[in-house]
Design an enzyme around this catalytic site. Sequence first.
Site, PDB file in Angstrom:
ATOM      1  N   CYS A  11       0.834  -1.198   0.000  1.00  0.00           N
ATOM      2  CA  CYS A  11       0.000   0.000   0.000  1.00  0.00           C
ATOM      3  C   CYS A  11       0.867   1.246   0.000  1.00  0.00           C
ATOM      4  O   CYS A  11       2.097   1.172  -0.033  1.00  0.00           O
ATOM      5  CB  CYS A  11      -0.923   0.019   1.216  1.00  0.00           C
ATOM      6  SG  CYS A  11      -0.039   0.285   2.772  1.00  0.00           S
ATOM      7  N   ASP A 456       9.910  28.297 -31.772  1.00  0.00           N
ATOM      8  CA  ASP A 456      10.965  28.578 -32.739  1.00  0.00           C
ATOM      9  C   ASP A 456      10.296  28.674 -34.109  1.00  0.00           C
ATOM     10  O   ASP A 456       9.216  28.127 -34.311  1.00  0.00           O
ATOM     11  CB  ASP A 456      11.991  27.438 -32.700  1.00  0.00           C
ATOM     12  CG  ASP A 456      13.046  27.580 -33.785  1.00  0.00           C
ATOM     13  OD1 ASP A 456      13.567  28.688 -33.958  1.00  0.00           O
ATOM     14  OD2 ASP A 456      13.322  26.573 -34.464  1.00  0.00           O
ATOM     15  N   ASP A 655      13.503  22.726 -32.241  1.00  0.00           N
ATOM     16  CA  ASP A 655      14.016  21.514 -32.873  1.00  0.00           C
ATOM     17  C   ASP A 655      15.516  21.518 -33.104  1.00  0.00           C
ATOM     18  O   ASP A 655      16.085  20.496 -33.489  1.00  0.00           O
ATOM     19  CB  ASP A 655      13.303  21.276 -34.217  1.00  0.00           C
ATOM     20  CG  ASP A 655      13.748  22.274 -35.282  1.00  0.00           C
ATOM     21  OD1 ASP A 655      14.066  23.433 -34.923  1.00  0.00           O
ATOM     22  OD2 ASP A 655      13.801  21.893 -36.464  1.00  0.00           O
ATOM     23  N   ASP A 659      18.230  25.727 -29.964  1.00  0.00           N
ATOM     24  CA  ASP A 659      17.052  25.816 -29.096  1.00  0.00           C
ATOM     25  C   ASP A 659      17.281  25.164 -27.731  1.00  0.00           C
ATOM     26  O   ASP A 659      16.475  25.357 -26.815  1.00  0.00           O
ATOM     27  CB  ASP A 659      15.848  25.133 -29.764  1.00  0.00           C
ATOM     28  CG  ASP A 659      15.433  25.820 -31.057  1.00  0.00           C
ATOM     29  OD1 ASP A 659      15.434  27.062 -31.075  1.00  0.00           O
ATOM     30  OD2 ASP A 659      15.120  25.119 -32.036  1.00  0.00           O
TER      31      ASP A 659
END
Length: 878
Positions: A11, A456, A655, A659
């Site tokens: 539990c 971007d 991408d 970035d």
Amino acid sequence: MEQYNITGMSCAACQARVEKAVSKVDGVESCAVSLLTNSMGITGTAKEEDIIKAVTNAGYGASKRDDGSADAEANGSDKTGASTHQASSQTRGIEDSLVDRETPILIKRLVSSIVFLLVLMYFSMGHMMFKWPLPGFLEDNIIAIALIEMILATIIMYINKKFFVSGFKSVIHGAPNMDTLVALGSGVSFAWSLILVFAMTDAMTLGDMERMHSYAHNLYFESAAMIVTLITVGKLLESISKGRTTDALKSLLKLAAKKANVIRDGVEVEVPIEEVMVGDVVAVRPGENVPIDGFVLEGNTSIDESALTGESIPVDKEVNDTVFAATTNKSGFIKVKATRVGRDTSLSKIIQMVSDAAATKAPIAKVADKVSAVFVPIVIGISIITFIVWMLLGEDLAFSLARAISVLVISCPCALGLATPVAIMVASGVGAKNGVMFKTAVSIEETGKMQIVALDKTGTITKGEPSLTDIIINTNANVNEALKLIYSLEAKSEHPLAKAIVDYAKERNIEALEITDFMAVSGNGLKGKLNTGEYIFAGNESFIKKQAPVFKEFSDYAKKLSSEGKTAIFLAKDKELLAILAVADIIKEDSARAIKDLKEMGLRVVMITGDNELTAKAIGKEAGLDEVIAGVLPEGKAKVINELKTKGKVLMVGDGINDAPALVSADMGFAIGAGTDVAIESADVVLMKSNLSDVVAAIKLSKKALKNIYENLFWAFIYNIIGIPLAAGVYIHLFGWSLNPMFGAAAMSLSSFCVVTNALRLNLFRMRKDNQTQLSNEVSAKFFEVKVKKLDLDLESLQNKELIKGVNTMKKTIKITGMMCGHCEASVVKALEALDGVVKATASHEAGEAVVELTSEVSNETLKAAVEAKDYTVTAIN
């Protein structure tokens, strides 16, 4: 992150106990234990043996999950081979952790318990409630019936001894858990009944039959047995439901190839996937799964990438196109060159991401964790207080004991412990099936809380490569002619803009004309000669003005295109301007729609780009952005993100390598799947497809998962808030409500099942609309449609008004000695036409001269130097 398998937890209290013990180990930076997957994620420098020792001392078992490191060492410096072996071990480790060993055991326990429980209920209640006959020797033999009940209850409790072993063991380690509550509830019922059996024998010896019958009615042997049986029912339902929460991960594991058809020394050989190396050529037939990541070396086909991206429409692949492991070849035979194998494949990374997400903990789970850590001791305290209060109120021992036992068996810490992890696991699985990879539980919870989305431009909003957008033709020209002419020139060019025109022409099956004397004038344009003897030119406005008149209307249109962020390419044939073709990095098919959806969700959408402000604003206007921040250098993106964070929580989508700092600085970083490895490693969420619509889908899924977690926590808390007072008898005097311990056990057994079932509803959530594919196709058609416009100019009228004066040309005749043949003539012509200002040149070795047509002044010295550089002699220039 290092992962461990944990055994013995029952539990949320167990989970809290393990986390607390491991967090104290030197070198552990963070520890997250999952009750759902019985796993533990550790970050830090702590030693493996110290971690395992801490778990063991807490009363549980631990083992390091195999991540393939041993295989890597065994393979030494052979990194490509090691990667494959690591992936195999990694997959085996995850597969092993997902094997449902608990459900078969629970089924056996439950079946055995029910068999004996039915017999027990026959003896304890059947003859009284349903008047079922008893064997003759048991008629009116109350002591014998009580002893049979005791024996049957003992057998059932022994079958379910795990509750007692785990429950009392946890007490010894100072961390009582749910099993402790079950063991106490069942154990106290049994012990009380055992005491009554002895009291019954005493009453029998005294001949007090009334007292004997009174004791017989207060026996709780059936309750002791029913409690553990019903809890086992709940455990079984919970186990089955928990197994379904990992269905997505299990389905991904099934996609991992076991073998591959590798071509070695010209022969196709089937080898285990562990033996495939980077650089190997793999044959993939129709209907087979691609076993590795790579690119098509030979052949063409269509590939079903739905397993990785969620996109049901197959993608056409030809030579040099990328393919991924676990995708399915639908049609043609292809040969694929392996670029990523083993744990480096996209599939392996997805599997690891989903597994890691399950081993981390969402911030919202901390509330439940704090409650779970003290829940069981508090319940035991409430049970004791309940017993004392009812005794003080004058109730008899049996009644008071029943209320105390009901409190023990109705309370459920499991529901609290499962409320968050089950929703996180199901959400991460749903995301994985749709190409949205959440790396951690935190990213699932936090994504839906973002207020600003920073995008971007190149490769995120736009396609990242130039496309043909406009064709503006002259009155006397037509589109096909213009395309054929410029395609014939651009096909010989290596300039990035040329690819846009070449691709467009190829899609329409336009055939290139034969071009001779091709020349690329650096920074200006191209020129070449048709087999008709006519010259064609393509380039910027200043270059074309030297070859043909450029009307004001065309010049103005070129400026308009430039203001839209497009590059204008002029086309002329001889002295006539035929057309302007515009090329630009256009926005993706779904970008505008996705940005609109984000704004409708109440998010502010901002674009951050290094492009000039004119181009950036043109893209921003077309995409429907709230704000455009242009001229930002790569190193400045992180600074802009930090400034935006002062206005709200920021989600950054990118991408590229540039970035990465911004993705790290943002509250939540999204990496476009087609991006660089650096961007993907820096992000919190990875989108397998390069579509902004998946950003919308991820945010919606996060919001849905967070809502589901709140529902689970509400159910878990409200269940205990209402159930415990009910069991304690608080509502008896108000509404006359009381609760038999057996019904309390039934309620406890269903509480966790309800939480898990509610989480499974997330599987019904549709991340994308039914009409999304159709919508995408409509949007695609819109954005890929090239705008064609004809400028209907009255050329004759313009000429009469002297708006067209032609190109002022002059001729010079160059006397040359040394030319002997046609090859000599061609050499001289090529040298002269390479000069800026020379529009045309002809040469004759028989006449011993060359004639040049000039659109601007070219000095005699320049003409002479060009000819004599080819080893001919200039005697005069007229």
